[in-house]
Motif scaffolding. Structure first.
Motif, PDB file in Angstrom:
ATOM      1  N   GLY A 184      32.311  41.012  38.326  1.00 36.23           N
ATOM      2  CA  GLY A 184      33.400  40.420  39.099  1.00 36.23           C
ATOM      3  C   GLY A 184      34.663  41.257  39.104  1.00 36.23           C
ATOM      4  N   TRP A 185      34.564  42.514  38.690  1.00 36.65           N
ATOM      5  CA  TRP A 185      35.729  43.387  38.634  1.00 36.65           C
ATOM      6  C   TRP A 185      35.978  44.028  39.995  1.00 36.65           C
ATOM      7  CZ3 TRP A 185      33.609  46.331  33.779  1.00 36.65           C
ATOM      8  CH2 TRP A 185      33.576  45.440  32.686  1.00 36.65           C
ATOM      9  N   ALA A 186      37.226  44.244  40.347  1.00 31.96           N
ATOM     10  CA  ALA A 186      37.601  44.928  41.583  1.00 31.96           C
ATOM     11  C   ALA A 186      37.638  46.427  41.321  1.00 31.96           C
ATOM     12  CB  ALA A 186      38.971  44.448  42.056  1.00 31.96           C
ATOM     13  N   VAL A 187      37.081  47.187  42.224  1.00 29.86           N
ATOM     14  CA  VAL A 187      36.986  48.637  42.059  1.00 29.86           C
ATOM     15  C   VAL A 187      38.004  49.329  42.963  1.00 29.86           C
ATOM     16  CG1 VAL A 187      35.455  50.625  42.329  1.00 29.86           C
ATOM     17  CG2 VAL A 187      34.559  48.477  41.435  1.00 29.86           C
ATOM     18  N   SER A 188      38.600  50.397  42.450  1.00 28.25           N
ATOM     19  CA  SER A 188      39.521  51.192  43.263  1.00 28.25           C
ATOM     20  C   SER A 188      39.313  52.668  42.966  1.00 28.25           C
ATOM     21  CB  SER A 188      40.977  50.804  42.990  1.00 28.25           C
ATOM     22  OG  SER A 188      41.320  51.093  41.656  1.00 28.25           O
ATOM     23  N   LEU A 189      39.734  53.497  43.898  1.00 29.65           N
ATOM     24  CA  LEU A 189      39.644  54.949  43.760  1.00 29.65           C
ATOM     25  C   LEU A 189      41.047  55.531  43.801  1.00 29.65           C
ATOM     26  CD1 LEU A 189      36.705  55.611  46.230  1.00 29.65           C
ATOM     27  CD2 LEU A 189      36.599  55.718  43.733  1.00 29.65           C
ATOM     28  N   GLU A 190      41.282  56.541  42.960  1.00 31.14           N
ATOM     29  CA  GLU A 190      42.560  57.236  42.917  1.00 31.14           C
ATOM     30  C   GLU A 190      42.284  58.730  42.859  1.00 31.14           C
ATOM     31  OE1 GLU A 190      45.376  54.637  40.123  1.00 31.14           O
ATOM     32  OE2 GLU A 190      43.420  55.097  39.229  1.00 31.14           O
ATOM     33  N   PHE A 191      43.232  59.538  43.353  1.00 29.28           N
ATOM     34  CA  PHE A 191      43.050  60.987  43.307  1.00 29.28           C
ATOM     35  C   PHE A 191      44.360  61.673  42.967  1.00 29.28           C
ATOM     36  CE2 PHE A 191      44.196  59.821  47.580  1.00 29.28           C
ATOM     37  CZ  PHE A 191      45.054  60.817  48.005  1.00 29.28           C
ATOM     38  N   THR A 192      44.232  62.886  42.420  1.00 33.57           N
ATOM     39  CA  THR A 192      45.414  63.673  42.050  1.00 33.57           C
ATOM     40  C   THR A 192      45.026  65.135  41.915  1.00 33.57           C
ATOM     41  OG1 THR A 192      47.281  63.854  40.511  1.00 33.57           O
ATOM     42  CG2 THR A 192      45.123  63.480  39.544  1.00 33.57           C
ATOM     43  N   ASP A 193      46.031  66.001  41.994  1.00 36.73           N
ATOM     44  CA  ASP A 193      45.810  67.411  41.659  1.00 36.73           C
ATOM     45  C   ASP A 193      46.439  67.718  40.298  1.00 36.73           C
ATOM     46  OD1 ASP A 193      48.466  67.303  42.300  1.00 36.73           O
ATOM     47  OD2 ASP A 193      48.441  68.997  43.675  1.00 36.73           O
ATOM     48  N   ASP A 194      47.027  66.708  39.660  1.00 38.26           N
ATOM     49  CA  ASP A 194      47.645  66.848  38.334  1.00 38.26           C
ATOM     50  C   ASP A 194      47.001  65.853  37.367  1.00 38.26           C
ATOM     51  OD1 ASP A 194      49.209  67.270  36.119  1.00 38.26           O
ATOM     52  OD2 ASP A 194      50.981  66.287  36.944  1.00 38.26           O
ATOM     53  N   PRO A 195      45.900  66.247  36.715  1.00 35.70           N
ATOM     54  CA  PRO A 195      45.170  65.312  35.856  1.00 35.70           C
ATOM     55  C   PRO A 195      45.706  65.193  34.435  1.00 35.70           C
ATOM     56  CG  PRO A 195      44.044  67.400  35.866  1.00 35.70           C
ATOM     57  CD  PRO A 195      45.227  67.541  36.799  1.00 35.70           C
ATOM     58  N   HIS A 196      46.906  65.694  34.184  1.00 33.24           N
ATOM     59  CA  HIS A 196      47.445  65.612  32.821  1.00 33.24           C
ATOM     60  C   HIS A 196      47.428  64.153  32.357  1.00 33.24           C
ATOM     61  CE1 HIS A 196      50.313  65.505  29.537  1.00 33.24           C
ATOM     62  NE2 HIS A 196      49.966  66.773  29.360  1.00 33.24           N
TER      63      HIS A 196
ATOM     64  N   THR B  54      40.335  38.425  35.445  1.00 40.99           N
ATOM     65  CA  THR B  54      40.113  37.176  34.728  1.00 40.99           C
ATOM     66  C   THR B  54      41.336  36.837  33.883  1.00 40.99           C
ATOM     67  OG1 THR B  54      37.776  37.727  34.562  1.00 40.99           O
ATOM     68  CG2 THR B  54      38.574  36.004  33.094  1.00 40.99           C
ATOM     69  N   ARG B  55      41.749  35.591  33.958  1.00 38.27           N
ATOM     70  CA  ARG B  55      42.902  35.160  33.178  1.00 38.27           C
ATOM     71  C   ARG B  55      42.664  35.465  31.698  1.00 38.27           C
ATOM     72  NH1 ARG B  55      47.225  31.734  34.119  1.00 38.27           N
ATOM     73  NH2 ARG B  55      48.000  30.702  32.259  1.00 38.27           N
ATOM     74  N   GLY B  56      43.627  36.087  31.085  1.00 36.06           N
ATOM     75  CA  GLY B  56      43.495  36.470  29.688  1.00 36.06           C
ATOM     76  C   GLY B  56      43.138  37.945  29.528  1.00 36.06           C
ATOM     77  N   TRP B  57      42.568  38.543  30.555  1.00 34.41           N
ATOM     78  CA  TRP B  57      42.260  39.978  30.525  1.00 34.41           C
ATOM     79  C   TRP B  57      43.238  40.722  31.423  1.00 34.41           C
ATOM     80  CZ3 TRP B  57      39.414  42.674  27.269  1.00 34.41           C
ATOM     81  CH2 TRP B  57      38.461  42.005  26.518  1.00 34.41           C
ATOM     82  N   GLU B  58      43.097  40.570  32.732  1.00 36.32           N
ATOM     83  CA  GLU B  58      43.972  41.181  33.707  1.00 36.32           C
ATOM     84  C   GLU B  58      44.313  42.632  33.371  1.00 36.32           C
ATOM     85  OE1 GLU B  58      46.106  37.155  35.240  1.00 36.32           O
ATOM     86  OE2 GLU B  58      46.924  38.079  33.452  1.00 36.32           O
ATOM     87  N   THR B  59      43.269  43.458  33.299  1.00 33.10           N
ATOM     88  CA  THR B  59      43.434  44.854  32.923  1.00 33.10           C
ATOM     89  C   THR B  59      42.277  45.696  33.444  1.00 33.10           C
ATOM     90  OG1 THR B  59      43.923  46.299  31.055  1.00 33.10           O
ATOM     91  CG2 THR B  59      42.205  44.651  30.726  1.00 33.10           C
ATOM     92  N   VAL B  60      42.456  46.995  33.413  1.00 29.64           N
ATOM     93  CA  VAL B  60      41.368  47.909  33.761  1.00 29.64           C
ATOM     94  C   VAL B  60      40.352  47.866  32.630  1.00 29.64           C
ATOM     95  CG1 VAL B  60      40.743  50.325  34.139  1.00 29.64           C
ATOM     96  CG2 VAL B  60      42.818  49.394  35.181  1.00 29.64           C
ATOM     97  N   ARG B  61      39.117  47.554  32.974  1.00 26.55           N
ATOM     98  CA  ARG B  61      38.054  47.471  31.958  1.00 26.55           C
ATOM     99  C   ARG B  61      37.197  48.728  31.919  1.00 26.55           C
ATOM    100  NH1 ARG B  61      37.017  41.892  30.266  1.00 26.55           N
ATOM    101  NH2 ARG B  61      35.213  42.758  29.209  1.00 26.55           N
ATOM    102  N   LEU B  62      37.215  49.516  33.000  1.00 27.44           N
ATOM    103  CA  LEU B  62      36.405  50.731  33.061  1.00 27.44           C
ATOM    104  C   LEU B  62      37.101  51.721  33.979  1.00 27.44           C
ATOM    105  CD1 LEU B  62      33.678  52.214  32.503  1.00 27.44           C
ATOM    106  CD2 LEU B  62      32.788  51.086  34.549  1.00 27.44           C
TER     107      LEU B  62
END
Length: 129
Positions: A31-43, A89-97
């Motif tokens: 039930g997690w929402a997935v997103s994609l991000e990109f960068t040229d500065d991976p520090h 999910t209430r109580g988590w609300e964070t990136v899990r992976l």
């Protein structure tokens, strides 16, 4: 040359698209929402990556995310691309992976420079080599 290591699976060989799809499907099944991000500065201290589209709250099939990943790779071939799975999910609300799903052919290099100041103060700065 060593590769940039960030997120889950970072010390393993890069995942194949089939392995990425399996991880996406696992996240979607939770039930997690997935997103994609990109960068040229991976520090690691760079927390401001560009988001590809909007988080995919409504997708339930990894094929949809893989289509977006393919489009992101095509538009940003020389960038690092990270996939994140957010648990609302209430109580988590964070990136899990979160893990890298694409790297440029030429990896960024960083080195640590140490300078000493008065007393016992030491300053560290990370410099892109």
């Amino acid at each position: 040359m060593p590769k940039i290591t960030q997120g889950a699976f970072s010390f393993l060989p890069d995942l194949t698209d089939d392995q990425i799809a399996a991880q996406i499907q696992y996240a979607l099944d939770q039930g997690w929402a997935v997103s994609l991000e990109f960068t040229d500065d991976p520090h690691p201290r760079n927390t401001y990556w560009d988001m590809w589209g909007t988080p995919m709250f409504d997708l339930r099939d990894a094929a949809g995310v893989m289509g977006e990943l393919k489009a992101c790779r095509t538009a940003n071939p020389d960038s690092y691309i990270r996939l994140s799975a957010f648990d609302s999910t209430r109580g988590w609300e964070t990136v899990r992976l979160a893990f890298m799903v694409h790297r440029p052919t030429q990896e960024a290099k960083f080195r640590l420079e140490r300078t000493e100041g008065p007393g016992r103060v030491q300053h560290y700065s990370v410099v892109r080599a």
